[in-house]
Design an enzyme around this catalytic site. Structure first.
Site, PDB file in Angstrom:
ATOM      1  N   SER B 142      43.214  45.999  51.325  1.00  0.00           N
ATOM      2  CA  SER B 142      43.364  44.562  51.063  1.00  0.00           C
ATOM      3  C   SER B 142      42.028  43.870  51.266  1.00  0.00           C
ATOM      4  O   SER B 142      41.206  44.321  52.073  1.00  0.00           O
ATOM      5  CB  SER B 142      44.383  43.964  52.031  1.00  0.00           C
ATOM      6  OG  SER B 142      44.328  42.551  51.988  1.00  0.00           O
ATOM      7  N   TYR B 155      47.444  42.396  59.861  1.00  0.00           N
ATOM      8  CA  TYR B 155      47.447  43.061  58.554  1.00  0.00           C
ATOM      9  C   TYR B 155      46.034  43.500  58.156  1.00  0.00           C
ATOM     10  O   TYR B 155      45.805  44.648  57.756  1.00  0.00           O
ATOM     11  CB  TYR B 155      48.030  42.097  57.514  1.00  0.00           C
ATOM     12  CG  TYR B 155      48.116  42.635  56.115  1.00  0.00           C
ATOM     13  CD1 TYR B 155      49.052  43.610  55.779  1.00  0.00           C
ATOM     14  CD2 TYR B 155      47.273  42.159  55.106  1.00  0.00           C
ATOM     15  CE1 TYR B 155      49.141  44.097  54.489  1.00  0.00           C
ATOM     16  CE2 TYR B 155      47.352  42.629  53.812  1.00  0.00           C
ATOM     17  CZ  TYR B 155      48.285  43.607  53.499  1.00  0.00           C
ATOM     18  OH  TYR B 155      48.368  44.086  52.216  1.00  0.00           O
TER      19      TYR B 155
END
Lengths: 79, 245
Positions: B142, B155
């Site tokens: 990501s 995350y």
């Protein structure tokens, strides 16, 4: 072929050594048993006994004798 | 681009994973399509794609965090005697919380799913790849792992760990024919966006030079490329798919 013979044969195949040389062998005791050779040994053992070793067991497999202890967890018995 | 290849893709039942499954099949790959559980929608998806492209898709079901279940699945894949030409680590969960509001339980849970699970799976699959002398590992990371986006403390950290893992694999296994790369998607139009605050989404869209969100297919195209021989000298990289953000 007994399990002992199959096990020793895995070392012979992986490291191109004689069965007698396999016994008492430890990780990095010979040039062939380096980290790359280790994975070759794992492949030979898995193939010989139709098992799949846990990553932790792959790490712990640092000698011929230790390998036999580990294989006991996979129901591979040695006489 | 993937004709004759066998590819394991995790988390193929929706979003980016579903798009990767579709693109891989469209490009001729036989796929082990992982989902956490069997559902009528997933069975239909697999069946429709298989018929449409005349390609074998083998569904595999397991909880990524259940090591025993993962091991069973890998043993089954190994017993097929087919090479695993590529592994696409896509399964994961999004989490939104600021650094100071990140609870320990969430930290442990997200790392379990987004880092430990792909770590152990990749360990097992890379063993097979080393034996067969080739393989491509594609990790869906990501942009949060690279940019430190606010609200992505957990995350982003888990995905950053995945990028670090990928770099190490690239260095350690490159000589044995195994490549490992990451894709770092920006904001992609999937259902996962519903978990993000609307104002943050709008702001991100404005900041994106292309003034839009990406599509799952745009990420999937990069995954197909990295899984294929077309990327045969690309190793240890992180490719951003973010519209220039």
């Amino acid at each position: 072929m007994t399990n002992e013979e199959k096990y020793a044969n895995a070392f012979c195949q992986a490291f191109d050594i004689e069965p007698e040389a396999a016994k008492n062998l430890t990780f990095q005791a010979i040039d062939a048993w380096d980290s790359v050779g280790h994975m070759g040994l794992v492949a030979q053992i898995e193939e010989a006994f139709g098992i799949m070793l846990e990553p932790d067991d792959i790490v712990d497999l640092n000698s011929y004798e230790k390998g036999k202890e580990i294989l006991a967890k996979y129901n591979v018995e040695f006489a | 681009m993937l004709r004759g290849k066998n590819i394991l893709i995790t988390g193929t039942n929706r979003g980016i994973g579903k798009a990767i499954l579709e693109k891989c099949v469209e490009n001729g790959a036989c796929v082990w399509a992982h989902a956490r559980r069997e559902t009528p929608d997933f069975i239909k998806l697999v069946s429709d794609l298989s018929v449409k492209h005349q390609i074998e898709i083998r569904p595999v079901y397991f909880d990524m965090t259940d090591k025993e279940a993962v091991k069973k699945a890998i043993i089954s894949i190994r017993s097929s005697k087919l090479p695993v030409d590529a592994l696409i680590n896509n399964a994961g969960v999004m989490h939104n919380a600021s650094f100071q509001m990140s609870a320990e339980k969430a930290l442990r849970d997200i790392f379990e799913t987004d880092f430990f699970a792909p770590f152990f799976l990749t360990q097992m699959i890379s063993n097979l790849m080393v034996r067969q002398g080739h393989g491509s590992i594609v990790n869906i990371a990501s942009m949060a792992a690279l940019d430190g986006n606010p609200g992505k403390a957990i995350y982003g950290s888990a995905k950053a760990a995945l990028i670090a893992m990928s770099r190490v694999i690239a260095n350690e296994l490159g000589a044995q024919g195994v490549r490992s790369n990451c894709i770092a998607p920006g904001v992609i139009a999937t259902e996962i966006l519903q978990t993000m605050p609307a104002d943050e989404l709008e702001k991100t869209k404005e900041l994106t030079p292309m003034k839009r969100f990406g599509s799952p297919e745009e990420v999937a195209d990069a995954a197909v490329f990295l899984a294929s021989e077309k990327s045969s000298f690309i190793n240890g990289q992180v490719i951003r798919i973010d519209g220039g953000l």
